[in-house]
Design a protein around this motif. Sequence first.
Motif, mmCIF file in Angstrom:
data_model
loop_
_atom_site.group_PDB
_atom_site.id
_atom_site.type_symbol
_atom_site.label_atom_id
_atom_site.label_comp_id
_atom_site.label_asym_id
_atom_site.label_seq_id
_atom_site.Cartn_x
_atom_site.Cartn_y
_atom_site.Cartn_z
ATOM 1 N N LEU A 160 0.720 -1.307 -0.089
ATOM 2 C CA LEU A 160 -0.185 -0.049 0.132
ATOM 3 C C LEU A 160 0.802 1.350 -0.121
ATOM 4 C CD1 LEU A 160 -2.864 -1.002 2.482
ATOM 5 C CD2 LEU A 160 -2.946 -0.904 0.014
ATOM 6 N N GLU A 161 1.993 1.141 0.842
ATOM 7 C CA GLU A 161 2.937 2.411 0.874
ATOM 8 C C GLU A 161 3.455 2.631 -0.824
ATOM 9 O OE1 GLU A 161 2.697 0.834 5.032
ATOM 10 O OE2 GLU A 161 2.815 -0.062 2.949
ATOM 11 N N ARG A 162 4.003 1.673 -1.185
ATOM 12 C CA ARG A 162 4.475 1.902 -2.511
ATOM 13 C C ARG A 162 3.458 2.372 -3.676
ATOM 14 N NH1 ARG A 162 6.338 -3.308 -1.661
ATOM 15 N NH2 ARG A 162 5.125 -4.124 -3.341
ATOM 16 N N GLN A 163 2.274 1.768 -3.370
ATOM 17 C CA GLN A 163 1.056 2.217 -4.315
ATOM 18 C C GLN A 163 0.830 3.564 -4.147
ATOM 19 O OE1 GLN A 163 -1.324 0.327 -6.598
ATOM 20 N NE2 GLN A 163 0.530 -0.475 -7.121
ATOM 21 N N LEU A 164 0.582 4.254 -2.896
ATOM 22 C CA LEU A 164 0.375 5.524 -2.784
ATOM 23 C C LEU A 164 1.748 6.423 -3.315
ATOM 24 C CD1 LEU A 164 -1.574 7.377 -1.361
ATOM 25 C CD2 LEU A 164 -0.439 7.298 0.662
ATOM 26 N N ARG A 165 2.814 6.088 -3.148
ATOM 27 C CA ARG A 165 3.985 6.844 -3.490
ATOM 28 C C ARG A 165 4.090 6.796 -5.125
ATOM 29 N NH1 ARG A 165 7.092 3.951 0.286
ATOM 30 N NH2 ARG A 165 7.895 2.541 -0.875
ATOM 31 N N ARG A 166 3.667 5.532 -5.551
ATOM 32 C CA ARG A 166 3.600 5.541 -7.170
ATOM 33 C C ARG A 166 2.717 6.520 -7.781
ATOM 34 N NH1 ARG A 166 1.106 0.682 -10.412
ATOM 35 N NH2 ARG A 166 0.981 1.710 -12.495
ATOM 36 N N TRP A 167 1.581 6.663 -7.182
ATOM 37 C CA TRP A 167 0.324 7.486 -7.817
ATOM 38 C C TRP A 167 0.633 8.955 -7.556
ATOM 39 C CZ3 TRP A 167 -2.145 5.814 -11.709
ATOM 40 C CH2 TRP A 167 -2.374 4.672 -12.015
ATOM 41 N N LYS A 168 1.337 9.159 -6.292
ATOM 42 C CA LYS A 168 1.825 10.617 -6.067
ATOM 43 C C LYS A 168 2.666 11.005 -7.081
ATOM 44 C CE LYS A 168 2.012 14.396 -3.497
ATOM 45 N NZ LYS A 168 3.228 15.036 -4.014
#
Length: 338
Positions: A160-168
């Motif tokens: 989830l943390e990686r996904q959030l960073r990716r989309w930011k």
Amino acid sequence: MNPPGLDLDRLRAHLDAHRPGLVAGDLTADVVEGGRSNLTYVVSDGRSRWVVRRPPLGHVLPTAHDMTREFRVISGLRDTAVPVPEAILLCEDADVVGAQFYVMSFVEGTPYRSAEELAELGEARTRVIADALVDTLVDLHAVDPAAVGLGDFGRPEGFLERQLRRWKKQLDASRSRDLDGIEELHDRLAATVPVSGKPSIIHGDYRLDNVLVDKNDTISAVLDWEMSTLGDPLTDLALLVAYAERDKVSLQFVSNASSAPGYPTTDQVVARYAERSGRDVAQLDWYVSFAFFKLAVILEGIHYRHSKGQTVGAGFEGVGAGVPLLITHGNEILKEEK
């Protein structure tokens, strides 16, 4: 006649060399409409039909349209409760047809894309189909990745943390205007990332028009696995919920099937998933809010490219107007959390 992106003579020669006896006659092909990414063709020799998938024309970043990934996941799921086409052949040599591609079996079924199509079936059949959609998602999330050779298909730790960073990062690359509330939404999400439950194979874009439904109203195949990985299964459920909110947030490019008479409410969908999967959905609001954030970033990227004259075709003019609604709805969901 060759369709765009698929030389049928070269395809036939490759199939004859690697799957002798599969093809009995000259090949014809039709492009399947409806996809927004990879190209899909129905190929026939007059006796049998197959489906061929390849990346978009002119695409130069193969990691973003990895045919190996799709082929591998449908191969792994073949003997599970998840209905998928048979994986027949993978070609990683781009010289054959101009890009890597794979061939899978043709599966009969209808990809229902609109409430009008479902309305013709009636409320009872619509409910059966929608319930089957949820049940198949539960079946997918119940598959043991290691048992089907997909134990290394992704990195579920910190997903989830990686996904959030990716989309930011994707958002920052598409900045062309002020978007009120987007930073607040991101920061709220980042500050409240839930602890994921047991990881699973996730589809990444699970919805009714990405499955085929047969004449018995059962799901005959789940399609379009290009975004699949190992991760938090509630992201699949949340996106299904977010798509059902299309009218509230002006997601006009998404199927309106969930508004058909007989289609279960969001609460009913979530309750069925929770009961059948045994998974804790108490923090689903976070996942739905994140789904709206992700959709806002995707649409803002389309708006940005359209403003630069980099989109092809019609229908992009109003995409940017829907982004603020997604942001507002995402923030409202988090604010309503207890």
